[in-house]
Design a protein around this motif. Sequence first.
Motif, PDB file in Angstrom:
ATOM      1  N   GLY A  66       8.835  -7.899  -1.730  1.00  0.00           N
ATOM      2  CA  GLY A  66       8.976  -6.511  -2.149  1.00  0.00           C
ATOM      3  C   GLY A  66      10.359  -6.261  -2.707  1.00  0.00           C
ATOM      4  N   TYR A  67      10.419  -5.736  -3.936  1.00  0.00           N
ATOM      5  CA  TYR A  67      11.699  -5.359  -4.523  1.00  0.00           C
ATOM      6  C   TYR A  67      12.086  -3.965  -4.032  1.00  0.00           C
ATOM      7  N   ARG A  68      13.375  -3.765  -3.827  1.00  0.00           N
ATOM      8  CA  ARG A  68      13.885  -2.437  -3.555  1.00  0.00           C
ATOM      9  C   ARG A  68      13.696  -1.628  -4.831  1.00  0.00           C
ATOM     10  N   PRO A  69      13.384  -0.329  -4.752  1.00  0.00           N
ATOM     11  CA  PRO A  69      13.105   0.448  -5.957  1.00  0.00           C
ATOM     12  C   PRO A  69      14.203   0.408  -7.019  1.00  0.00           C
TER      13      PRO A  69
ATOM     14  N   TRP B  55       3.711  -9.371   8.614  1.00  0.00           N
ATOM     15  CA  TRP B  55       2.498  -9.110   7.846  1.00  0.00           C
ATOM     16  C   TRP B  55       2.785  -8.345   6.565  1.00  0.00           C
ATOM     17  N   ALA B  56       3.632  -7.358   6.643  1.00  0.00           N
ATOM     18  CA  ALA B  56       3.870  -6.489   5.483  1.00  0.00           C
ATOM     19  C   ALA B  56       5.325  -6.063   5.483  1.00  0.00           C
ATOM     20  N   LEU B  57       5.827  -5.669   4.317  1.00  0.00           N
ATOM     21  CA  LEU B  57       7.190  -5.161   4.217  1.00  0.00           C
ATOM     22  C   LEU B  57       7.283  -4.257   3.015  1.00  0.00           C
ATOM     23  N   GLY B  58       8.279  -3.385   3.034  1.00  0.00           N
ATOM     24  CA  GLY B  58       8.488  -2.498   1.906  1.00  0.00           C
ATOM     25  C   GLY B  58       9.745  -1.671   2.081  1.00  0.00           C
ATOM     26  N   TYR B  59      10.331  -1.295   0.958  1.00  0.00           N
ATOM     27  CA  TYR B  59      11.516  -0.447   0.942  1.00  0.00           C
ATOM     28  C   TYR B  59      11.105   1.005   0.736  1.00  0.00           C
TER      29      TYR B  59
ATOM     30  N   LEU C 150      14.244  -0.338   5.059  1.00  0.00           N
ATOM     31  CA  LEU C 150      13.316  -1.448   4.884  1.00  0.00           C
ATOM     32  C   LEU C 150      12.408  -1.451   6.099  1.00  0.00           C
ATOM     33  N   ALA C 151      11.094  -1.468   5.881  1.00  0.00           N
ATOM     34  CA  ALA C 151      10.128  -1.488   6.968  1.00  0.00           C
ATOM     35  C   ALA C 151       9.366  -2.803   6.941  1.00  0.00           C
TER      36      ALA C 151
ATOM     37  N   TYR D 120       5.393   3.518   1.723  1.00  0.00           N
ATOM     38  CA  TYR D 120       6.130   4.766   1.821  1.00  0.00           C
ATOM     39  C   TYR D 120       5.512   5.783   0.876  1.00  0.00           C
ATOM     40  N   ARG D 121       5.511   7.033   1.297  1.00  0.00           N
ATOM     41  CA  ARG D 121       5.102   8.133   0.425  1.00  0.00           C
ATOM     42  C   ARG D 121       6.131   8.214  -0.706  1.00  0.00           C
TER      43      ARG D 121
END
Length: 159
Positions: free
Chosen positions: A59-62, A99-103, A110-111, A149-150
């Motif tokens: 996952g790239y940071r926005p 399992w999953a990740l995202g900024y 970072l979650a 993330y919303r």
Amino acid sequence: MGSRCLAVLALLVVLAAGAGCSVPAHLAVAHGNRLTIVNPDTAQSLQEITTYQEVMRLGYRPDGSRLAAAVCFGNRVVELEPPGYAEVASPVTAASCPWALGYSPDTLSLAATIPLRPDPRAALFGHLWIGGPQPLDRDMGLPLLALAYRPGGGELAVS
């Protein structure tokens, strides 16, 4: 193979959203024991990273300034910094493969979700970790296979 295609598609969407940043637009592709950094305009391979084994999620940071990678061999999430993709942090180390990740959209958090292992009875239950201004480290008691993330960044959905 389908999940890899979805991951690549998600990265393309993230790249399109962050096209105005000063970091060069790259596409990272995870396949087994290597990451391939690709120029999305020409499809030319720019770099092969073989430092990590069993890379499963990206996952790239926005703003494009970091790439997070879930590395199953070592059960951790690492952050790499473009354009050279040197490792700059390893914010998550767990008992099993994330399992999953995202900024978050504001790039401050970072979650990651991690299954509760090595206890075989808890293998399907998840743990949610968030690093940032409002950190969280909690067993959720449910499988957590995905997160998002919303768009405004005020809420996080897990499934």
